[in-house]
Design an enzyme around this catalytic site. Structure first.
Site, PDB file in Angstrom:
ATOM      1  N   ASP A 122      -3.647  -3.315  14.896  1.00  0.00           N
ATOM      2  CA  ASP A 122      -3.239  -1.923  15.055  1.00  0.00           C
ATOM      3  C   ASP A 122      -2.086  -1.666  14.083  1.00  0.00           C
ATOM      4  O   ASP A 122      -0.964  -2.117  14.314  1.00  0.00           O
ATOM      5  CB  ASP A 122      -2.777  -1.654  16.492  1.00  0.00           C
ATOM      6  CG  ASP A 122      -3.908  -1.712  17.509  1.00  0.00           C
ATOM      7  OD1 ASP A 122      -4.918  -2.397  17.238  1.00  0.00           O
ATOM      8  OD2 ASP A 122      -3.772  -1.095  18.581  1.00  0.00           O
ATOM      9  N   LYS A 136      -6.042   5.751  16.169  1.00  0.00           N
ATOM     10  CA  LYS A 136      -5.234   5.585  17.381  1.00  0.00           C
ATOM     11  C   LYS A 136      -4.136   6.638  17.388  1.00  0.00           C
ATOM     12  O   LYS A 136      -3.516   6.897  16.352  1.00  0.00           O
ATOM     13  CB  LYS A 136      -4.657   4.178  17.410  1.00  0.00           C
ATOM     14  CG  LYS A 136      -3.724   3.876  18.582  1.00  0.00           C
ATOM     15  CD  LYS A 136      -3.264   2.417  18.531  1.00  0.00           C
ATOM     16  CE  LYS A 136      -2.190   2.110  19.558  1.00  0.00           C
ATOM     17  NZ  LYS A 136      -1.734   0.704  19.481  1.00  0.00           N
ATOM     18  N   LYS A 172      -8.716   5.515  19.882  1.00  0.00           N
ATOM     19  CA  LYS A 172      -7.864   4.891  20.896  1.00  0.00           C
ATOM     20  C   LYS A 172      -6.753   5.841  21.284  1.00  0.00           C
ATOM     21  O   LYS A 172      -5.973   6.297  20.437  1.00  0.00           O
ATOM     22  CB  LYS A 172      -7.277   3.579  20.377  1.00  0.00           C
ATOM     23  CG  LYS A 172      -6.361   2.862  21.378  1.00  0.00           C
ATOM     24  CD  LYS A 172      -5.936   1.505  20.850  1.00  0.00           C
ATOM     25  CE  LYS A 172      -4.907   0.821  21.752  1.00  0.00           C
ATOM     26  NZ  LYS A 172      -4.523  -0.514  21.244  1.00  0.00           N
TER      27      LYS A 172
END
Length: 275
Positions: A115, A179, A211
């Site tokens: 991430d 995300k 996400k």
């Protein structure tokens, strides 16, 4: 964040989606169980990993600081739970070479998913090449060894148009997932930002996931995000391969929705066969 009329209509249709056992059970399998606190230690991570296989099945992943990837790898041996970690976190201010090196180390230590924080402040200030060079360097470092989730820090964006632009550029640079947030700034995940990012994924036509991370603490909140994904990308699109929740306290809320005791009252369940 002011949305175009079509996205506002989608949000209005989904904002009050009811939570029910089916939605809660679905969300558990999409959860990136997360601990990214300054005082985390090996015991914190081991305790997190112990929660990752639930009475309702395993979560998708655990997400921990890079230095704890080996601890998580050991604790999760024999389970299907993936190990995610963060790079260029939380400020997004490292250069491309440093981010690539951090990514390679994390993968060597056993990370399955990366991430990475987009240099969002630079992007908002008008830079385009440097932020995407960071994402591209991380993409190259991941290769086919790790999934790449790009954190946009959506709450920092002043309007929907700029967030959509960042979403499109991140997809073009090689993101496997978009995300919302680091969880370190406010607002974190919002339905407004999710609508913009999900619509960008839809418009791209590419197999990119989404996400929602930060501030999602109850089953009703999770249900709203799932309903929005279903509305924009179609029933059945959201699976653990395409949709994640990044959270720490959400798991207990989802298990409680399903009638399981949580916290100090919980009785650990035996792992299902094969885990």
């Amino acid at each position: 964040m002011k949305l175009p009329a079509d996205l506002q209509g989608a949000l209005d249709a989904c904002a009050t989606a009811p939570s029910d056992p089916a939605a809660a059970r679905r969300a558990i399998g999409m959860l990136d169980l997360t601990s990214l606190n300054g005082d985390d230690g090996d015991r914190t991570v081991e305790a997190l990993c112990a929660r990752a296989v639930t009475p309702e099945g395993p979560v998708a992943a655990v997400c921990v600081w890079p230095r704890f990837v080996p601890t998580a790898r050991k604790a999760l041996a024999g389970t299907p739970v993936k190990i995610a970690t963060v790079v260029n976190f939380p400020t997004g201010e490292a250069d491309a070479a440093a981010v690539a090196a951090e990514t390679r180390r994390a993968i060597e230590d056993g990370a399955d998913e990366i991430d990475v924080v987009l240099p969002y402040r630079a992007f908002i200030d008008g830079a385009r090449t440097q932020p995407m060079n960071v994402v591209k360097a991380c993409r190259e470092a991941c290769g086919d060894k790790a999934l790449l989730k790009v954190i946009l820090e959506s709450g920092a964006f002043p309007d929907a148009e700029l967030l959509a632009w960042a979403s499109r550029d991140a997809i073009a640079a090689g993101a496997d997932f978009l995300k919302t947030s680091t969880g370190k700034t406010q607002p974190a995940a919002t339905l407004e930002a999710a609508a913009v990012m999900l619509d960008s994924i839809y418009e791209s036509g590419k197999p990119v996931g989404f996400k929602a991370a930060g501030g999602i603490r109850d089953a009703a909140g999770a249900a709203g995000f799932l309903a929005l994904a279903d509305h924009i990308l179609g029933e059945g699109w959201a699976t653990p391969r395409t949709f994640r929740f990044g959270a720490s306290s959400l798991l207990d809320a989802l298990l409680a929705e399903l009638g399981h005791r949580t916290g100090q009252d919980a009785v650990p369940a035996p792992a299902p066969a094969g885990y």
